[in-house]
Motif scaffolding. Structure first.
Motif, PDB file in Angstrom:
ATOM      1  N   TRP A  47      62.834  96.903  37.918  1.00 41.04           N
ATOM      2  CA  TRP A  47      62.765  95.320  37.842  1.00 41.04           C
ATOM      3  C   TRP A  47      61.618  94.529  38.357  1.00 41.04           C
ATOM      4  O   TRP A  47      61.283  93.916  38.451  1.00 41.04           O
ATOM      5  CB  TRP A  47      63.989  94.648  38.497  1.00 41.04           C
ATOM      6  N   PRO A  48      60.983  95.608  39.440  1.00 41.07           N
ATOM      7  CA  PRO A  48      59.652  95.098  40.336  1.00 41.07           C
ATOM      8  C   PRO A  48      58.195  94.476  38.880  1.00 41.07           C
ATOM      9  O   PRO A  48      58.016  94.247  38.639  1.00 41.07           O
ATOM     10  CB  PRO A  48      59.456  96.025  40.543  1.00 41.07           C
ATOM     11  N   ALA A  49      58.780  95.947  37.874  1.00 39.11           N
ATOM     12  CA  ALA A  49      57.560  96.322  36.680  1.00 39.11           C
ATOM     13  C   ALA A  49      58.201  95.040  35.704  1.00 39.11           C
ATOM     14  O   ALA A  49      57.339  93.817  34.924  1.00 39.11           O
ATOM     15  CB  ALA A  49      58.182  97.545  36.065  1.00 39.11           C
ATOM     16  N   ARG A  50      59.213  94.759  35.690  1.00 40.24           N
ATOM     17  CA  ARG A  50      59.712  93.780  34.763  1.00 40.24           C
ATOM     18  C   ARG A  50      58.966  92.189  35.737  1.00 40.24           C
ATOM     19  O   ARG A  50      59.146  90.833  34.521  1.00 40.24           O
ATOM     20  CB  ARG A  50      61.248  92.947  34.647  1.00 40.24           C
ATOM     21  N   ILE A  51      59.737  91.848  36.798  1.00 40.92           N
ATOM     22  CA  ILE A  51      58.906  90.784  37.830  1.00 40.92           C
ATOM     23  C   ILE A  51      57.307  90.740  37.419  1.00 40.92           C
ATOM     24  O   ILE A  51      57.344  89.716  37.225  1.00 40.92           O
ATOM     25  CB  ILE A  51      59.169  90.879  39.137  1.00 40.92           C
ATOM     26  N   ILE A  52      56.688  91.940  37.224  1.00 47.39           N
ATOM     27  CA  ILE A  52      55.216  92.005  37.361  1.00 47.39           C
ATOM     28  C   ILE A  52      54.672  91.247  36.038  1.00 47.39           C
ATOM     29  O   ILE A  52      54.346  90.718  35.108  1.00 47.39           O
ATOM     30  CB  ILE A  52      54.603  92.689  37.632  1.00 47.39           C
ATOM     31  N   GLY A  53      55.623  91.815  34.865  1.00 46.26           N
ATOM     32  CA  GLY A  53      54.971  91.673  33.606  1.00 46.26           C
ATOM     33  C   GLY A  53      55.746  90.384  33.113  1.00 46.26           C
ATOM     34  O   GLY A  53      54.592  89.685  33.105  1.00 46.26           O
ATOM     35  N   VAL A  54      56.628  90.063  33.924  1.00 44.38           N
ATOM     36  CA  VAL A  54      57.021  88.501  33.181  1.00 44.38           C
ATOM     37  C   VAL A  54      55.936  87.466  34.198  1.00 44.38           C
ATOM     38  O   VAL A  54      55.751  86.025  33.830  1.00 44.38           O
ATOM     39  CB  VAL A  54      58.817  87.821  33.268  1.00 44.38           C
ATOM     40  N   ALA A  55      55.438  87.849  35.177  1.00 44.68           N
ATOM     41  CA  ALA A  55      54.730  86.971  35.700  1.00 44.68           C
ATOM     42  C   ALA A  55      53.501  86.867  35.010  1.00 44.68           C
ATOM     43  O   ALA A  55      52.809  85.446  35.352  1.00 44.68           O
ATOM     44  CB  ALA A  55      54.707  87.194  37.515  1.00 44.68           C
ATOM     45  N   LEU A  56      53.091  87.410  34.648  1.00 44.60           N
ATOM     46  CA  LEU A  56      51.756  88.538  33.777  1.00 44.60           C
ATOM     47  C   LEU A  56      51.524  87.273  32.806  1.00 44.60           C
ATOM     48  O   LEU A  56      50.212  86.648  32.538  1.00 44.60           O
ATOM     49  CB  LEU A  56      51.456  89.571  33.865  1.00 44.60           C
ATOM     50  N   VAL A  57      52.668  87.597  32.034  1.00 44.23           N
ATOM     51  CA  VAL A  57      52.625  87.264  30.737  1.00 44.23           C
ATOM     52  C   VAL A  57      53.002  85.616  30.973  1.00 44.23           C
ATOM     53  O   VAL A  57      52.390  84.735  30.235  1.00 44.23           O
ATOM     54  CB  VAL A  57      54.315  87.763  29.965  1.00 44.23           C
ATOM     55  N   THR A  58      53.196  85.083  31.967  1.00 48.21           N
ATOM     56  CA  THR A  58      53.762  83.268  32.082  1.00 48.21           C
ATOM     57  C   THR A  58      52.059  82.703  32.293  1.00 48.21           C
ATOM     58  O   THR A  58      52.340  81.578  32.048  1.00 48.21           O
ATOM     59  CB  THR A  58      54.723  83.639  33.276  1.00 48.21           C
ATOM     60  N   ALA A  59      51.721  83.727  33.430  1.00 47.13           N
ATOM     61  CA  ALA A  59      50.064  83.181  33.669  1.00 47.13           C
ATOM     62  C   ALA A  59      50.010  82.853  32.285  1.00 47.13           C
ATOM     63  O   ALA A  59      48.553  82.330  32.043  1.00 47.13           O
ATOM     64  CB  ALA A  59      49.835  84.003  34.964  1.00 47.13           C
ATOM     65  N   GLY A  60      49.975  83.833  31.626  1.00 45.30           N
ATOM     66  CA  GLY A  60      48.907  83.781  30.643  1.00 45.30           C
ATOM     67  C   GLY A  60      49.216  82.821  29.664  1.00 45.30           C
ATOM     68  O   GLY A  60      48.122  82.436  28.338  1.00 45.30           O
ATOM     69  N   ILE A  61      51.140  82.681  29.069  1.00 47.09           N
ATOM     70  CA  ILE A  61      51.371  81.370  27.576  1.00 47.09           C
ATOM     71  C   ILE A  61      50.306  79.797  28.849  1.00 47.09           C
ATOM     72  O   ILE A  61      50.146  78.859  28.019  1.00 47.09           O
ATOM     73  CB  ILE A  61      52.615  81.627  28.308  1.00 47.09           C
ATOM     74  N   VAL A  62      50.744  79.924  30.186  1.00 43.18           N
ATOM     75  CA  VAL A  62      50.563  78.706  31.416  1.00 43.18           C
ATOM     76  C   VAL A  62      48.952  78.745  30.836  1.00 43.18           C
ATOM     77  O   VAL A  62      47.911  77.494  30.715  1.00 43.18           O
ATOM     78  CB  VAL A  62      50.261  79.073  32.196  1.00 43.18           C
ATOM     79  N   THR A  63      48.372  79.877  31.324  1.00 46.86           N
ATOM     80  CA  THR A  63      46.904  79.637  30.878  1.00 46.86           C
ATOM     81  C   THR A  63      46.345  79.465  29.425  1.00 46.86           C
ATOM     82  O   THR A  63      45.213  78.502  29.076  1.00 46.86           O
ATOM     83  CB  THR A  63      46.006  81.303  31.466  1.00 46.86           C
ATOM     84  N   THR A  64      46.569  79.754  28.146  1.00 45.33           N
ATOM     85  CA  THR A  64      45.997  79.363  27.018  1.00 45.33           C
ATOM     86  C   THR A  64      46.630  78.055  26.614  1.00 45.33           C
ATOM     87  O   THR A  64      45.892  77.714  26.347  1.00 45.33           O
ATOM     88  CB  THR A  64      47.350  79.970  26.363  1.00 45.33           C
ATOM     89  N   ALA A  65      47.664  77.427  26.801  1.00 42.90           N
ATOM     90  CA  ALA A  65      47.911  76.185  26.990  1.00 42.90           C
ATOM     91  C   ALA A  65      47.537  75.056  27.602  1.00 42.90           C
ATOM     92  O   ALA A  65      46.196  73.451  27.409  1.00 42.90           O
ATOM     93  CB  ALA A  65      49.015  75.485  27.665  1.00 42.90           C
TER      94      ALA A  65
END
Length: 111
Positions: A47-65
């Motif tokens: 679950w820590p890896a999933r938290i890190i992964g979700v946070a980074l992918v979400t940051a990528g989506i927000v950054t793209t937009a």
């Protein structure tokens, strides 16, 4: 309606370079997030890896937009002779990457 004029090409190109830099950053967030989920083994049912992964992918989506929005706003401001708008995108990126780094460090040391 305000008069629109074509800004100096150097400013337009600088705006595009900034936009592309944000896109590179978002791609790095996507790659880091997907890599964390795929390869990071911090135990505890991953679950820590999933938290890190979700946070980074979400940051990528927000950054793209946010990058596209910022590019448009800057171009509009330059053409109308107005001030460039203020953005919180760099602060969001720095905070997210810092928090994710701390989470990774804590779980790496805890393991």
């Amino acid at each position: 309606m305000t008069d629109q004029q074509e800004p100096d090409y150097r400013f337009t190109l600088a705006n595009e370079r900034t936009y592309l830099a944000y896109l590179r950053t978002s791609l790095a967030c996507y790659a880091g997030g997907l890599s964390a989920v795929q390869f990071l083994d911090l135990g505890l049912d991953r679950w820590p890896a999933r938290i890190i992964g979700v946070a980074l992918v979400t940051a990528g989506i927000v950054t793209t937009a946010g990058a596209f929005r910022r590019w448009q706003e800057n171009l509009t401001a330059m053409r109308s002779g107005g001030r460039l708008p203020v953005t919180r995108l760099p602060l969001m990126l720095a905070a997210t990457i810092s928090v994710v780094g701390v989470i990774g460090l804590v779980f790496a040391l805890w393991r």
